[in-house]
Design a protein around this motif. Structure first.
Motif, PDB file in Angstrom:
ATOM      1  N   GLY A   1       0.839   5.960  10.999  1.00 15.54           N
ATOM      2  CA  GLY A   1       2.143   6.335  10.432  1.00 15.54           C
ATOM      3  C   GLY A   1       2.681   5.302   9.456  1.00 15.54           C
ATOM      4  N   THR A   2       3.887   4.812   9.724  1.00 14.00           N
ATOM      5  CA  THR A   2       4.526   3.797   8.869  1.00 14.00           C
ATOM      6  C   THR A   2       3.560   2.693   8.463  1.00 14.00           C
ATOM      7  OG1 THR A   2       6.762   4.083   9.662  1.00 14.00           O
ATOM      8  CG2 THR A   2       6.185   1.872   9.033  1.00 14.00           C
ATOM      9  N   TRP A   3       2.771   2.251   9.440  1.00 16.30           N
ATOM     10  CA  TRP A   3       1.899   1.085   9.196  1.00 16.30           C
ATOM     11  C   TRP A   3       0.616   1.491   8.505  1.00 16.30           C
ATOM     12  CZ3 TRP A   3       5.095  -2.616   9.250  1.00 16.30           C
ATOM     13  CH2 TRP A   3       6.207  -2.544  10.102  1.00 16.30           C
ATOM     14  N   TYR A   4       0.398   2.776   8.392  1.00 15.89           N
ATOM     15  CA  TYR A   4      -0.709   3.288   7.586  1.00 15.89           C
ATOM     16  C   TYR A   4      -0.281   3.339   6.108  1.00 15.89           C
ATOM     17  CZ  TYR A   4      -3.773   6.751   5.431  1.00 15.89           C
ATOM     18  OH  TYR A   4      -4.623   7.392   4.583  1.00 15.89           O
ATOM     19  N   TRP A   5       0.966   3.751   5.866  1.00 19.53           N
ATOM     20  CA  TRP A   5       1.421   3.969   4.490  1.00 19.53           C
ATOM     21  C   TRP A   5       1.994   2.716   3.839  1.00 19.53           C
ATOM     22  CZ3 TRP A   5      -0.168   8.441   2.551  1.00 19.53           C
ATOM     23  CH2 TRP A   5      -0.376   9.514   3.417  1.00 19.53           C
ATOM     24  N   ASN A   6       2.738   1.932   4.617  1.00 19.70           N
ATOM     25  CA  ASN A   6       3.461   0.786   4.016  1.00 19.70           C
ATOM     26  C   ASN A   6       2.593  -0.464   3.992  1.00 19.70           C
ATOM     27  OD1 ASN A   6       6.640   1.377   3.617  1.00 19.70           O
ATOM     28  ND2 ASN A   6       5.758   2.648   5.235  1.00 19.70           N
ATOM     29  N   ARG A   7       1.716  -0.536   3.011  1.00 17.24           N
ATOM     30  CA  ARG A   7       0.772  -1.659   2.932  1.00 17.24           C
ATOM     31  C   ARG A   7       1.164  -2.648   1.846  1.00 17.24           C
ATOM     32  NH1 ARG A   7      -4.874   0.626   4.705  1.00 17.24           N
ATOM     33  NH2 ARG A   7      -4.195   2.533   5.722  1.00 17.24           N
ATOM     34  N   TYR A   8       2.406  -2.623   1.436  1.00 27.47           N
ATOM     35  CA  TYR A   8       2.840  -3.517   0.353  1.00 27.47           C
ATOM     36  C   TYR A   8       2.705  -4.980   0.803  1.00 27.47           C
ATOM     37  CZ  TYR A   8       7.192  -3.583   3.061  1.00 27.47           C
ATOM     38  OH  TYR A   8       8.119  -3.718   4.065  1.00 27.47           O
TER      39      TYR A   8
ATOM     40  N   PRO B   1      -1.243  -5.303   8.659  1.00 27.41           N
ATOM     41  CA  PRO B   1      -2.648  -5.080   9.047  1.00 27.41           C
ATOM     42  C   PRO B   1      -2.839  -5.154  10.572  1.00 27.41           C
ATOM     43  CG  PRO B   1      -2.507  -6.629   7.206  1.00 27.41           C
ATOM     44  CD  PRO B   1      -1.110  -6.433   7.708  1.00 27.41           C
ATOM     45  N   GLU B   2      -2.105  -6.063  11.216  1.00 28.96           N
ATOM     46  CA  GLU B   2      -2.238  -6.201  12.667  1.00 28.96           C
ATOM     47  C   GLU B   2      -1.648  -4.979  13.383  1.00 28.96           C
ATOM     48  OE1 GLU B   2      -0.439  -9.782  14.328  1.00 28.96           O
ATOM     49  OE2 GLU B   2      -1.973  -9.806  15.889  1.00 28.96           O
ATOM     50  N   LEU B   3      -0.540  -4.479  12.872  1.00 31.42           N
ATOM     51  CA  LEU B   3       0.069  -3.290  13.483  1.00 31.42           C
ATOM     52  C   LEU B   3      -0.837  -2.073  13.319  1.00 31.42           C
ATOM     53  CD1 LEU B   3       3.640  -4.162  12.324  1.00 31.42           C
ATOM     54  CD2 LEU B   3       3.080  -3.559  14.686  1.00 31.42           C
ATOM     55  N   LEU B   4      -1.498  -2.009  12.173  1.00 30.52           N
ATOM     56  CA  LEU B   4      -2.422  -0.893  11.953  1.00 30.52           C
ATOM     57  C   LEU B   4      -3.641  -1.018  12.875  1.00 30.52           C
ATOM     58  CD1 LEU B   4      -2.868   1.665  10.298  1.00 30.52           C
ATOM     59  CD2 LEU B   4      -3.991   0.274   8.550  1.00 30.52           C
ATOM     60  N   ARG B   5      -4.093  -2.244  13.078  1.00 30.56           N
ATOM     61  CA  ARG B   5      -5.212  -2.460  14.021  1.00 30.56           C
ATOM     62  C   ARG B   5      -4.803  -2.027  15.431  1.00 30.56           C
ATOM     63  NH1 ARG B   5      -6.127  -7.170  11.304  1.00 30.56           N
ATOM     64  NH2 ARG B   5      -5.141  -8.525  12.857  1.00 30.56           N
ATOM     65  N   TYR B   6      -3.573  -2.336  15.769  1.00 28.23           N
ATOM     66  CA  TYR B   6      -3.047  -1.968  17.098  1.00 28.23           C
ATOM     67  C   TYR B   6      -3.048  -0.446  17.257  1.00 28.23           C
ATOM     68  CZ  TYR B   6       0.472  -1.710  20.895  1.00 28.23           C
ATOM     69  OH  TYR B   6       1.147  -1.463  22.066  1.00 28.23           O
ATOM     70  N   ALA B   7      -2.543   0.266  16.248  1.00 29.94           N
ATOM     71  CA  ALA B   7      -2.511   1.738  16.313  1.00 29.94           C
ATOM     72  C   ALA B   7      -3.930   2.285  16.473  1.00 29.94           C
ATOM     73  CB  ALA B   7      -1.851   2.310  15.057  1.00 29.94           C
TER      74      ALA B   7
END
Ligand code: NAP
Length: 543
Positions: free
Chosen positions: A55-62, A96-102
């Motif tokens: 979700g958020t952490w997939y899209w917001n990679r700024y 990146p860490e939050l996306l890894r967590y998801a």
């Protein structure tokens, strides 16, 4: 109100598949929803527009994207094994860490087999005869389900203002909310960034360090308190893990669902010297708990200004040029817009390659092929970053053509602003639930526990229906009206009404000004949800 039922596009090639529940979105809400429903024996399917979960952490990679709630709290608690085994590396986890967590959660609970990626849902229609939803994706494929759960997020529909000339811009342009996966290299480039909200506050220091020149277009300055981010001390993590139940229990009792040190004291009953000491202590600690210093900060203007003045003083200390410091100093209510958590934001304006352009009086005229034009002057840019936020809370829901009973369109129902019962359900839309929808605490709280509470309440409700042999649940119009008045009434008592925030829909031209989240606090809200269920789903009609 239009009652015309939309034509369902026929899709001869794929027969309609039927599930107990279709969940739209594979962010933190969708992932847990799937896990919980599957564990209860329901056949569930997640439809997700992205090519991956998160979700958020997939899209917001700024550059600089990072959560403003501390990682040990911005994490699931439904599985103790998960919270014991996962190791956060920093006080505030980066994207990146939050996306890894998801992704870890998706793998650990074997969720992927029921998640359909690359599937943007365009429409959802309730079929009265079968008491079920037909959900249509952009390729015309349809699935049917007894229940439809919108887990589409609160800040997931990017807002790109209709600046004249965007299409003719010859450089590259980006929105922070849908950043390229491969990243962007600004080395040697002249970059313009529009906006100074949380996304900009996080990305500006990093882009400035890379770019040849960065020009920041600021319409409203924002308050930012330091993050004091740092790697997590293993001993601290060990202590947290050993006492997670206590930490989570304390958090559940706070307004925001975050285990903070909220003071019960009043700023206006505290001496200026003592206040200064308290603000300084919290400033040195860093993070959102700054606003927990006094309980009158969000209801009393004079109290609020003591905190605002403190932050303005800090900005003057950090920014060498007094005129620039003044331009960067917000004059509005602190906490009215979401407080930003920064890592070197104000100091970035001391750099010789950073320029601030104030567009509060003279708005951006247009985007030209070579840059951004304000007051007849062109600022040349090779790249533009739109850090212009989101159509919050309602945007993602209204992008989907949702039709309830008798073809009632959600877009029509919400034409004067969102109306819900508890932020989870709507009159006229049976068997449809929204996770962290408008009218629930959502964005005013730590999203993870709020998501978990909604997921558990919604799945328990569905289980209750199955156990009692009901196939339809709908919020009553009376319960919805009462809830909407209650939400509005609570909001009107606070200072949050006083600025043009996205909480109020004021950032989107033409959007009705309605304070969307429930401001009564997490504990009070949870109590209400539990009470509703205990009273046999008071305010809902089950049949
Ligand atoms: P935002 O807070 O809505 O900020 C958007 C910025 O764009 C504002 O400065 C706004 O100015 C400016 N803007 C919009 N339209 C404009 C126009 N036509 N001309 C000039 N400026 C314009 O959006 P965001 O920074 O993406 O943050 C949104 C929310 O996402 C945050 O409040 C937070 O809840 C969440 N978020 C959290 C984190 C985190 O966890 N650390 C990070 C990023 C985002 P005005 O203020 O004048 O409207």
């Amino acid at each position: 109100m239009t009652n015309r039922r939309p034509e369902l596009k026929q899709n001869g090639s794929s027969p309609q598949r039927r599930f107990d529940v279709v969940i739209v979105g594979a962010g933190f809400a969708g992932l847990y929803m799937l896990h919980r429903l599957r564990g209860m024996g329901f056949k569930a399917r997640v439809l997700e527009a992205g090519t991956g979960v998160g979700g958020t952490w997939y899209w917001n990679r700024y550059p600089g994207a990072r959560c403003d709630v501390e990682s040990v709290q911005y994490s699931y608690q439904f599985s103790d094994a998960l919270q014991q085994e996962w190791e956060w590396s920093e006080r505030y986890a980066a994207q990146p860490e939050l996306l890894r967590y998801a992704n870890h959660v998706a793998d650990r609970f074997d969720l992927r087999r029921d998640i359909q990626l690359n599937t943007r849902v365009n429409a959802a229609m309730f079929d009265d005869a079968s008491a079920s939803w037909v959900i249509e994706s952009s390729d015309g494929a349809r699935v049917a389900a007894a229940f439809c759960i919108m887990a589409t997020g609160c800040l997931s529909s990017p807002n790109l203002p209709a600046f004249k000339g965007i299409a003719a811009f010859e450089g590259d342009h980006y929105h922070t909310g849908c950043w390229p996966h491969e990243g962007v290299d600004f080395t040697g480039k002249r970059v313009a960034i529009i906006g100074t909200g949380s996304s900009a506050v996080q990305s500006i220091p990093i882009i400035a360090a890379q770019a040849k020149h960065l020009t920041v277009f600021q319409r409203t300055p924002n308050y930012a308190v330091p993050a004091h981010n740092a790697p997590l001390d293993p001993e601290f993590v060990r202590r947290i893990k050993a006492s997670y139940p206590e930490l989570r229990a304390r958090a559940r009792k706070t307004m925001t669902g975050i285990d903070f040190d909220y003071s019960d004291a009043l700023a206006m009953e505290t001496s200026p010297q003592e206040r200064q000491r308290e603000y300084e202590t919290r400033w040195q600690r860093g993070g959102l708990s700054f606003l927990g210093a006094y309980r009158d900060l969000m209801v009393d203007e004079e109290a609020n200004d003591t905190a605002a003045a403190f932050v303005r003083g800090k900005i003057r200390e950090k920014v060498r040029d007094p005129e620039l410091a003044e331009a960067l100093s917000p004059k509005n209510t602190i906490g009215c817009k979401r407080l930003c958590i920064d890592i070197g934001y104000y100091e970035t304006f001391n750099r010789s390659n950073v320029t601030l352009v104030d567009v509060s009086e003279t708005p951006i005229e247009e985007i030209t092929p070579r840059g951004v034009k304000v007051a007849g002057r062109q600022c040349e840019a090779d790249a533009i970053v739109f850090a212009t936020g989101f159509d919050a809370m309602t945007g993602a829901l209204l992008k989907v053509d949702i039709r309830g009973r008798g073809g009632l369109a959600l877009r029509e129902k919400w034409s004067a602003g969102p109306t819900t019962y508890l932020g989870v359900a709507m009159a006229g839309f049976p068997n449809l639930f929204t996770v962290t929808g408008p009218g629930s605490p959502s964005v005013l709280t730590n999203m993870l526990p709020t998501i978990e509470q909604h997921v558990e309440w919604i799945s328990d409700t569905i289980a209750h229906m199955r156990a009692r042999g009901f196939d339809r649940i709908e919020a009553s119009a009376a319960a919805e009206d009462e809830w909407v008045s209650h939400v509005g009434e609570l909001a009107s008592r606070t200072l949050r009404y006083t600025c043009s925030s996205w909480y109020l829909g004021a950032n989107i031209p033409g959007k009705p000004r309605v304070f969307m989240p429930y401001i009564g606090g997490f504990p009070r809200y949870v109590e209400k949800c539990n009470e509703v269920a205990a009273r046999g789903y008071e305010g809902f009609v089950l049949s």
